[in-house]
Design an enzyme around this catalytic site. Structure first.
Site, PDB file in Angstrom:
ATOM      1  N   SER A 115      -5.912  -8.993  -9.552  1.00  0.00           N
ATOM      2  CA  SER A 115      -5.286 -10.119  -8.870  1.00  0.00           C
ATOM      3  C   SER A 115      -6.000 -11.439  -9.157  1.00  0.00           C
ATOM      4  CB  SER A 115      -5.235  -9.794  -7.374  1.00  0.00           C
ATOM      5  OG  SER A 115      -4.206 -10.521  -6.775  1.00  0.00           O
TER       6      SER A 115
ATOM      7  N   TRP B 147       5.912 -10.488  -7.091  1.00  0.00           N
ATOM      8  CA  TRP B 147       5.262 -11.797  -6.916  1.00  0.00           C
ATOM      9  C   TRP B 147       4.432 -12.156  -8.164  1.00  0.00           C
ATOM     10  CZ3 TRP B 147       5.593 -16.020  -4.209  1.00  0.00           C
ATOM     11  CH2 TRP B 147       4.488 -16.809  -3.909  1.00  0.00           C
TER      12      TRP B 147
ATOM     13  N   HIS C 126       1.000  -3.956  -5.327  1.00  0.00           N
ATOM     14  CA  HIS C 126      -0.131  -4.778  -5.763  1.00  0.00           C
ATOM     15  C   HIS C 126      -1.436  -4.124  -5.288  1.00  0.00           C
ATOM     16  CE1 HIS C 126      -1.845  -8.638  -6.887  1.00  0.00           C
ATOM     17  NE2 HIS C 126      -2.525  -8.663  -5.748  1.00  0.00           N
TER      18      HIS C 126
HETATM   19  C1  GTR Z   1      -1.959 -13.911  -3.634  1.00  0.00           C
HETATM   20  C2  GTR Z   1      -1.835 -14.933  -4.718  1.00  0.00           C
HETATM   21  C3  GTR Z   1      -1.866 -14.258  -6.058  1.00  0.00           C
HETATM   22  C4  GTR Z   1      -2.955 -13.214  -6.155  1.00  0.00           C
HETATM   23  C5  GTR Z   1      -3.259 -12.513  -4.861  1.00  0.00           C
HETATM   24  C6  GTR Z   1      -4.618 -11.809  -4.767  1.00  0.00           C
HETATM   25  O1  GTR Z   1      -1.837 -14.423  -2.386  1.00  0.00           O
HETATM   26  O2  GTR Z   1      -0.647 -15.638  -4.528  1.00  0.00           O
HETATM   27  O3  GTR Z   1      -1.920 -15.214  -7.085  1.00  0.00           O
HETATM   28  O4  GTR Z   1      -4.092 -13.753  -6.690  1.00  0.00           O
HETATM   29  O5  GTR Z   1      -3.221 -13.335  -3.776  1.00  0.00           O
HETATM   30  O6  GTR Z   1      -5.610 -12.235  -5.305  1.00  0.00           O
HETATM   31  O7  GTR Z   1      -4.653 -10.814  -4.044  1.00  0.00           O
END
Ligand code: GTR
Length: 421
Positions: free
Chosen positions: A261, A352, A402
């Site tokens: 992420s 996302w 995610h």
């Molecule tokens: C989210 C963000 C992403 C990603 C994520 C993370 O809120 O929008 O770009 O980086 O966090 O790091 O878990």
């Protein structure tokens, strides 16, 4: 009265700017856009060989990302020192060697410390390893009671028992499922990890962390083309590499930098800026990471700069709702890693992060790998779930959300055993 008006204006701004944004999740609504050709220089000349890429194209792309996206590092440290503060030969039920190494970065008479936690297979010298940041402290990745609990600022998290921005014993082991330590060690690899908040706390505040070491007297934040947090985190990983180069148990020429992420964005930028890293893994890194920005699918440049104003340099804000103006796209960030092995991974439910945009980015980076005779992703047809392609450039999209799972690590280990051994 004035104060109330200000407050109402603030509420309005916050509400209206977030209300305006509706992410696009419909592929048919992706705008038509030009994918900047990695093999055509900004002056219009086409490259035909790897030497020209290295001499002419790579430096100008790196400059662009440095000045317009992540920001440049303003100067050099005065000193970097390392100290093994704890080690054992019988960690993890006798399976591993453990080291905890304190790194001290000094500049302008200020210093910052962070701790690298390292596990290595027991009876091996010269071990290849995965290096990556963790989100809540080294102690969260294992139940090993000897792992030092970080004292750095952390985001609060009720599930992990973190209140007052201070991690405690309560959060030991809470994210162990994201780190397949046993599988990594069994495959003969080591694992090194650092709590990213020790380098730069993940908040829109430039008074603390690494940035502050580099300020001139009256400075309070980086200049518009200077580093945001992602570049600071990348810098931290490079300093960890400085240590790894001194450790006789590690083969520093075989270190794969890994990140999930936001930390996947940092891993990619690390691989681009520091060619000592032998390979790079981007796990669900999304916008500002592996995903193409110009698709504007899921998270966009405007949205990420609004939610996380501290991640990129201020210049990047010029591209808010204006991705067309970017002279580059993220496949060229991936190309900066060539010819070194690169793994981009997505998750089906992580729309996302735009899995298709991450895949296409690997595809469009492939011509640069081809200049070096390396194989990447040669078909534009998005892959089926759980059917990885593992070339020098590798890609998979797995089922699920995610996250980092055992499935992801199994693929990374298999691929690393082939390309970074
Ligand atoms: C989210 C963000 C992403 C990603 C994520 C993370 O809120 O929008 O770009 O980086 O966090 O790091 O878990």
């Amino acid at each position: 009265m004035k104060l109330i008006n200000c407050f109402i204006a603030f509420l309005f701004m916050t509400y209206s700017s977030s209300a305006q944004f509706t992410p696009n999740y419909d592929d048919t609504k992706v705008p038509k856009f030009q994918v900047p050709d990695p093999l055509i220089r900004f002056n219009g000349k086409k490259l035909s060989n790897a030497r020209k890429w290295v001499k002419k194209r790579r430096p100008e792309l790196l400059d662009f990302f440095q000045n317009e996206v992540y920001g440049s590092v303003p100067g050099k440290l005065d000193e970097v020192s390392f100290k093994v503060v704890e080690q054992a030969n019988n960690a993890l039920n006798g399976q591993a060697k453990r080291k905890q190494v304190e790194v001290v970065l000094t500049k302008n008479e200020h210093s910052l410390r962070f701790t690298i936690l390292i596990y290595l297979p027991k009876d091996k010298l010269n071990t290849s390893l995965f290096l990556g940041y963790n989100f809540y402290g080294n102690h969260t990745i294992t139940n090993d009671p000897e792992v030092i609990v970080t004292e750095a600022w952390s985001r609060n998290n009720d599930d992990f028992g973190i209140t007052d921005h201070t991690p405690t014993e309560k959060s030991r082991n809470v994210l162990a499922q994201r780190w397949a330590i046993e599988k990594i060690l069994n495959a003969g690899y080591g694992l090194a990890t650092i709590y990213y908040g020790e380098i730069d706390p993940d908040k829109n505040d430039f008074s603390d962390g690494l940035h502050a070491l580099f300020y001139s007297d009256d400075q309070h934040k980086p200049k518009t083309d200077e580093w945001g947090s992602i570049a600071a985190w990348a810098f931290g990983l490079s300093r960890a590499m400085d240590y790894l180069e001194t450790d006789i148990h590690v083969d520093a020429s075989k270190v794969v930098v890994f990140g999930h992420s936001r930390l996947g964005k940092a891993a990619l930028w690390t691989g681009a800026t520091d060619e000592r890293f032998a390979g790079v893994i981007s796990n669900n890194s999304g916008c500002g990471g592996a995903a193409l920005s110009k698709r504007k699918f899921g998270e966009t440049v405007g949205r990420i700069n609004q939610s996380f104003p501290h991640w990129f340099c201020d210049n990047f804000e010029q591209y808010n709702e204006n991705e067309e103006a970017l002279l580059v796209d993220q496949h060229q960030l991936l190309a900066l890693i060539a010819p070194r092995p690169l793994y981009v991974a997505s998750a089906k439910k992580d729309q996302w992060a735009d899995p298709k945009g991450e895949f296409l980015s690997a595809y469009y980076a492939t011509p640069v790998y081809a200049l070096f005779g390396k194989e990447g992703i040669t078909s534009k047809e998005i892959l089926e779930v759980n059917r990885p392609i593992q070339n020098t450039v590798a890609y998979h999209i797995r089922t699920g959300k995610h996250d980092v799972t055992d499935y992801d690590w199994e693929q990374y280990i298999k691929w690393a055993s082939k390309f970074v051994k």
